[in-house]
Design a protein around this motif. Structure first.
Motif, short mmCIF file in Angstrom:
data_model
loop_
_atom_site.label_atom_id
_atom_site.label_comp_id
_atom_site.label_asym_id
_atom_site.label_seq_id
_atom_site.Cartn_x
_atom_site.Cartn_y
_atom_site.Cartn_z
N ASP A 206 0.86 -1.18 0.00
CA ASP A 206 0.00 0.00 0.00
C ASP A 206 0.90 1.23 0.00
O ASP A 206 2.11 1.12 0.11
N PHE A 207 0.28 2.41 -0.11
CA PHE A 207 1.05 3.65 -0.18
C PHE A 207 1.97 3.79 1.02
O PHE A 207 1.56 3.61 2.16
N GLY A 235 6.84 3.33 6.77
CA GLY A 235 5.52 2.92 7.22
C GLY A 235 4.48 3.16 6.14
O GLY A 235 4.53 4.18 5.45
N ASP A 236 3.54 2.23 5.98
CA ASP A 236 2.58 2.35 4.88
C ASP A 236 1.15 2.47 5.38
O ASP A 236 0.86 2.43 6.58
N GLN A 237 0.27 2.59 4.43
CA GLN A 237 -1.15 2.80 4.71
C GLN A 237 -1.83 1.55 5.25
O GLN A 237 -2.91 1.63 5.83
N MET A 295 -3.60 3.03 9.32
CA MET A 295 -2.48 3.49 8.50
C MET A 295 -1.45 4.21 9.37
O MET A 295 -1.78 4.88 10.34
N ILE A 296 -0.18 4.04 9.01
CA ILE A 296 0.91 4.66 9.75
C ILE A 296 1.21 6.01 9.11
O ILE A 296 1.57 6.09 7.93
N ASN A 297 1.08 7.07 9.90
CA ASN A 297 1.29 8.41 9.39
C ASN A 297 2.65 9.00 9.76
O ASN A 297 3.08 9.97 9.14
N GLY A 298 3.29 8.43 10.77
CA GLY A 298 4.57 8.97 11.20
C GLY A 298 5.49 7.89 11.71
O GLY A 298 5.05 6.95 12.37
N SER A 319 6.55 5.20 16.20
CA SER A 319 5.56 5.21 15.12
C SER A 319 4.21 5.66 15.66
O SER A 319 3.89 5.45 16.83
N CYS A 320 3.43 6.30 14.81
CA CYS A 320 2.07 6.71 15.18
C CYS A 320 1.12 6.35 14.05
O CYS A 320 1.53 6.22 12.89
N SER A 321 -0.15 6.19 14.40
CA SER A 321 -1.10 5.63 13.44
C SER A 321 -2.48 6.24 13.62
O SER A 321 -2.77 6.93 14.61
N MET A 322 -3.34 5.95 12.65
CA MET A 322 -4.74 6.35 12.74
C MET A 322 -5.50 5.54 13.79
O MET A 322 -6.67 5.84 14.06
N ASP A 323 -4.87 4.52 14.37
CA ASP A 323 -5.53 3.76 15.43
C ASP A 323 -5.42 4.45 16.79
O ASP A 323 -5.69 3.86 17.82
#
Length: 449
Positions: A206-207, A235-237, A295-298, A319-323
């Motif tokens: 994924d992206f 890190g990807d989406q 998704m991992i944004n950072g 790492s940080c995520s939309m979760d």
């Protein structure tokens, strides 16, 4: 009559690259069309000291420009939806000046990265910017005082989501790492004056949304001027983290003379020629981490820690995520498997998770931010009442994350009311503390869902 700024309230933009925490212990972040500078140690919980105004549209990314010798940063690179990138410099009195506005892209500039070296007692910059016009532009001031675009890389309808610059192990040549919309990570090495594509990293399905890179010594995790190993974290989406190892050692000979292992990861080799000298490198997958549910944004490597013998580079990843979580990872000493060291974040609510994260200097603080512009800060408490080391949440700056349409003082002049297009109303008031000091803070009155 002198005018002094007492209080600045503003939130962070929700783009993935809109915050950076430098070695100088200053946080820069995009604040609508401006760049805000925050001193996290001022007034106990931090204070915004400067706002830099020049962009005509929303700021997409801000980054401190790294130095070749790991000195404290003094310049900032910002990119914007107005199709420009700006370089800002901190001067001796603590203010900032606009060095140059880089104009050349035809559409929004998504992200940029820069690196500074000292050549013949003169600072020289190399800047890379990526835009929605499907191009990457390289800017430099090596020959003149003003930065000029020396190369444009056409991505052929693809776009670059993330871009990083770093020196190749054991050389003075730059490597540009780009994450494109084709789910591949492209490596460009600087050969003479131009960047040439030397390899592609495949594996993400994924992206790829975020990338960070560090360098190590050969035998120990100590940063030296002559680094021989580089690690790239991506890190990807889909919530996957991949760690890649790049080395300038002659791994081709080692692979031929060693017993082949069926489970040994594939090693890719690439080379390029610069100044009539051939450089050869090997890159392989080091680890794959599957833990986040969104998704991992950072993703950020632990910053270098200054010691008596130079700089020590801890092997840790944030790492940080939309979760709605931020996780600190480190490899197990015996097995080498990457394990979760600490997990912090939010529980419940209607937020969309974290859009970016950063380490503080020495790795004693971790910072994340969400779509509504609020910062989430945790500090490592080495000595606490329970006699156990732990991460504790701390206060940080914040404010409206969209335009303010009206403000009004209450009759006594102590409380300030503000309303915004972000559908919130906030009341700002002095915070009277036991130490006799006072500073402003705000309280959110209501929010229309």
């Amino acid at each position: 009559m002198a005018v002094e700024t007492m209080y600045t309230s503003v939130a962070c933009n929700w783009s993935r690259y809109s915050t950076d925490w430098g070695f100088n212990n200053l946080i820069c972040f995009g604040a609508c069309n401006s760049v805000a500078i925050c001193d996290p140690e001022k007034d106990d919980y931090g204070s915004i000291t400067n706002t830099l105004c020049h962009h005509k549209s929303m700021v997409n990314s801000v980054r401190w420009i790294k130095s070749q010798n790991d000195a404290e940063e003094t310049e900032i690179l910002s990119t914007s939806c107005d199709a420009t990138a700006c370089i800002w410099r901190r001067i001796e009195d603590g203010t900032y000046e606009l060095v140059q506005s880089l104009e050349g892209h035809s559409e929004d500039v998504i992200v940029g990265d820069g690196i500074k070296s000292n050549c013949l007692n003169k600072d020289s910059f190399v800047i890379a910017t990526a835009s929605t016009d499907s191009t990457i532009k390289i800017w430099t001031d090596k020959k003149e005082n003003m930065l000029k675009c020396i190369q444009t890389i056409d991505l052929l309808r693809e776009m670059c989501f993330e871009i990083r610059l770093n020196y190749l192990p054991g050389t003075s040549n730059l490597l540009m790492i780009c994450a494109n919309t084709d789910c591949r990570i492209c490596l460009y090495a600087k050969s003479d004056d131009l960047f040439i594509k030397v390899n592609e990293l495949q594996g993400h399905e994924d992206f790829v949304r975020t990338i960070d890179v560090i360098s190590f010594g050969v035998a120990q995790h100590t940063y030296k001027n002559n680094c021989r190993t580089m690690f790239i974290a991506s890190g990807d989406q889909a919530g996957q983290i991949r760690i890649w190892q790049l080395s300038s050692q002659n791994l081709r000979t080692q692979e031929t003379n060693s017993k082949m292992d069926d489970f040994k990861p594939e090693v890719n080799f690439f080379s390029f020629i610069t100044d009539d000298k051939e450089h050869e490198f090997a890159i392989s997958i080091e680890s794959v981490i599957l833990a986040h549910d969104g998704m991992i944004n950072g993703i950020r490597w632990h910053p270098k820690v200054k010691t008596e013998n130079g700089f020590h580079q801890p092997m840790k990843i944030l790492s940080c995520s939309m979760d709605k979580t931020m996780i600190l990872w480190e490899p197990d000493i015996q097995s080498g498997v990457w394990l979760e060291s600490i997990r912090v974040g939010e529980v419940g609510g209607n937020s969309l998770g974290f859009f970016g994260c950063s380490f503080g200097p020495q790795g004693k603080n971790i910072l994340a931010y969400g779509k509504q512009g609020s910062f989430h800060l945790w500090s490592f408490n080495q000595v606490c009442k329970s006699r156990k080391r732990k991460w504790e949440p701390k206060l940080s700056v914040s404010g409206h994350f969209q335009g303010v349409v009206d403000i009004a003082w209450e009759p006594e002049g102590e409380f300030l009311l503000s309303v915004s297009c972000d559908q919130t109303t906030r009341i700002h008031a002095p915070w009277r503390r036991s130490n006799g000091k006072g500073l402003f803070y705000f309280t959110k009155l209501n929010k229309k869902e």
